[in-house]
Design an enzyme around this catalytic site. Structure first.
Site, PDB file in Angstrom:
ATOM      1  N   ASP A   1      39.358  47.428  37.747  1.00 19.16           N
ATOM      2  CA  ASP A   1      39.959  46.599  38.789  1.00 19.16           C
ATOM      3  C   ASP A   1      38.911  45.578  39.216  1.00 19.16           C
ATOM      4  OD1 ASP A   1      41.725  45.749  40.869  1.00 19.16           O
ATOM      5  OD2 ASP A   1      40.543  46.900  42.304  1.00 19.16           O
ATOM      6  N   SER A   2      39.359  44.579  39.948  1.00 21.15           N
ATOM      7  CA  SER A   2      38.421  43.589  40.455  1.00 21.15           C
ATOM      8  C   SER A   2      37.494  44.190  41.517  1.00 21.15           C
ATOM      9  CB  SER A   2      39.198  42.420  41.051  1.00 21.15           C
ATOM     10  OG  SER A   2      40.078  42.905  42.038  1.00 21.15           O
TER      11      SER A   2
ATOM     12  N   CYS B   1      44.744  46.583  38.231  1.00 19.88           N
ATOM     13  CA  CYS B   1      44.629  45.369  39.046  1.00 19.88           C
ATOM     14  C   CYS B   1      45.878  44.542  38.789  1.00 19.88           C
ATOM     15  CB  CYS B   1      43.374  44.608  38.614  1.00 19.88           C
ATOM     16  SG  CYS B   1      43.171  43.007  39.419  1.00 19.88           S
TER      17      CYS B   1
ATOM     18  N   GLU C   1      39.802  45.787  52.904  1.00 18.38           N
ATOM     19  CA  GLU C   1      38.371  45.955  52.596  1.00 18.38           C
ATOM     20  C   GLU C   1      37.534  46.104  53.872  1.00 18.38           C
ATOM     21  OE1 GLU C   1      36.417  45.088  49.410  1.00 18.38           O
ATOM     22  OE2 GLU C   1      38.213  45.309  48.182  1.00 18.38           O
TER      23      GLU C   1
ATOM     24  N   CYS D   1      49.885  44.801  44.269  1.00 15.00           N
ATOM     25  CA  CYS D   1      48.428  44.704  44.293  1.00 15.00           C
ATOM     26  C   CYS D   1      47.930  46.102  44.633  1.00 15.00           C
ATOM     27  CB  CYS D   1      48.010  43.707  45.368  1.00 15.00           C
ATOM     28  SG  CYS D   1      46.262  43.760  45.765  1.00 15.00           S
TER      29      CYS D   1
ATOM     30  N   HIS E   1      45.471  47.177  46.179  1.00 13.56           N
ATOM     31  CA  HIS E   1      44.925  47.392  47.523  1.00 13.56           C
ATOM     32  C   HIS E   1      46.025  47.807  48.514  1.00 13.56           C
ATOM     33  CE1 HIS E   1      41.216  45.363  46.375  1.00 13.56           C
ATOM     34  NE2 HIS E   1      40.719  45.633  47.565  1.00 13.56           N
TER      35      HIS E   1
HETATM   36  N1  DGL Z   1      42.819  44.158  42.692  1.00 18.55           N
HETATM   37  C1  DGL Z   1      43.538  42.923  42.944  1.00 18.55           C
HETATM   38  C2  DGL Z   1      44.995  43.108  42.580  1.00 18.55           C
HETATM   39  O1  DGL Z   1      45.493  44.226  42.446  1.00 18.55           O
HETATM   40  C3  DGL Z   1      43.404  42.481  44.375  1.00 18.55           C
HETATM   41  C4  DGL Z   1      42.016  42.009  44.751  1.00 18.55           C
HETATM   42  C5  DGL Z   1      41.657  40.692  44.122  1.00 18.55           C
HETATM   43  O2  DGL Z   1      42.191  39.637  44.501  1.00 18.55           O
HETATM   44  O3  DGL Z   1      40.840  40.722  43.220  1.00 18.55           O
HETATM   45  O4  DGL Z   1      45.689  42.131  42.405  1.00 18.55           O
END
Ligand code: DGL
Length: 280
Positions: free
Chosen positions: A10-11, A73, A152, A186, A188
């Site tokens: 993931d990012s 992600c 976050e 997403c 998150h």
């Molecule tokens: N992990 C990213 C997603 O699920 C969200 C965070 C980001 O913008 O990198 O889209």
């Protein structure tokens, strides 16, 4: 049977909500997670950058001998999913298709909403797959760019004034249009699920894309006979591109358990040097 780990990336931290589900469904699996915490967010970046970062993340996991890769992600899955699927030498799964399947099963009146990052929504992937699967359904898709930084920073509980304001800003339209199913596109967003549910009402079904993807990983491992040997001790080791300490502290919230595995740091120039194929 295959004792190699499952690779998840993931990012940043959001993909840990998918890891949480994997640990629940497949407790005997070893997991190697890469969170690109030094370069998060991806969701506000362009296609080329997201694809390059995603390819480097996938290569890092492949170098750890993973048996399958899950892109946990929404942004990577939407923007670079097809490319990664083609380029990965092992099975590759993402979060969009399983969430779409689940939403189509769940909807009662064919009124489906999708919330995700800007890059995910503008890629149109959720909308395309939903239209293919359920032609004629009413679809409403919108980005919620403040949700990731709020989570976050620890603002995700119902009743938190910042969360309430963000709900009103992004979700009032979904409420007016009376969607009956809302995809959290997403990884998150599952942390915000209690607040979103309180705002949207109990009758709206929330689809957790990480949870659906974890189920898809389990189905694939069963089908391809790649499950861990019975009795194997499950684990989760993480790699991050920013501080390992900061990650461990926040990871507990996303995982819902103490971070017991090893957390190591990957240097940015090492990441930058990685290539998945000759092209990316
Ligand atoms: N992990 C990213 C997603 O699920 C969200 C965070 C980001 O913008 O990198 O889209």
């Amino acid at each position: 049977m295959d004792s190699r780990p499952i690779g998840v990336f993931d990012s940043g931290l959001g993909g840990l909500t998918a890891v949480r589900q994997l640990r629940r469904i497949l407790p005997e699996e070893k997991i190697v997670y890469f969170g690109d915490t030094g370069r998060v967010p991806y969701g506000s970046r362009g296609r080329e950058t997201i694809t390059r970062y995603a390819a480097q993340g996938a290569r890092l996991l492949l170098d750890h001998q993973v048996k399958v890769i899950l892109s946990a992600c929404g942004t990577v899955s939407s923007v670079a999913g097809e490319l990664l699927e083609e380029a990965c030498p092992c099975p590759y799964l993402e979060v969009v298709a399983p969430a779409v399947e689940a939403a189509c099963r769940a909807t009662r009146r064919g009124r489906i909403g999708v919330i995700a990052t800007r890059a995910t929504i503008s890629s149109g992937k959720f909308q395309r797959l939903l239209q293919q699967k359920l032609p004629g359904a009413f679809l409403l898709a919108a980005p919620c760019p403040l949700f990731v930084p709020l989570v976050e920073e620890g603002h995700y509980q119902p009743g938190d004034p910042l969360v309430e304001d963000a709900m009103e800003l992004y979700l009032s339209h979904f409420r007016q249009e009376q969607v009956d199913t809302l995809i959290l596109g997403c990884t998150h967003y599952p942390l915000l699920a209690p607040a979103i549910s309180a705002y949207m009402g109990d009758e709206v079904t929330l689809i957790d894309s990480g949870r659906e993807a974890a189920e898809a990983v389990a189905a694939l491992l069963r089908e391809k006979e790649l499950l861990a040997p019975t009795g194997q001790q499950g684990s989760c080791d993480c790699m991050v591109s920013d501080s390992a300490e900061g990650f461990s502290r926040l990871a507990r919230i996303f995982l819902g358990e103490t971070m017991e595995g090893h957390v190591s740091h990957v240097e940015p120039d090492v990441l930058e040097s990685l290539r998945l194929t000759a092209g990316i």
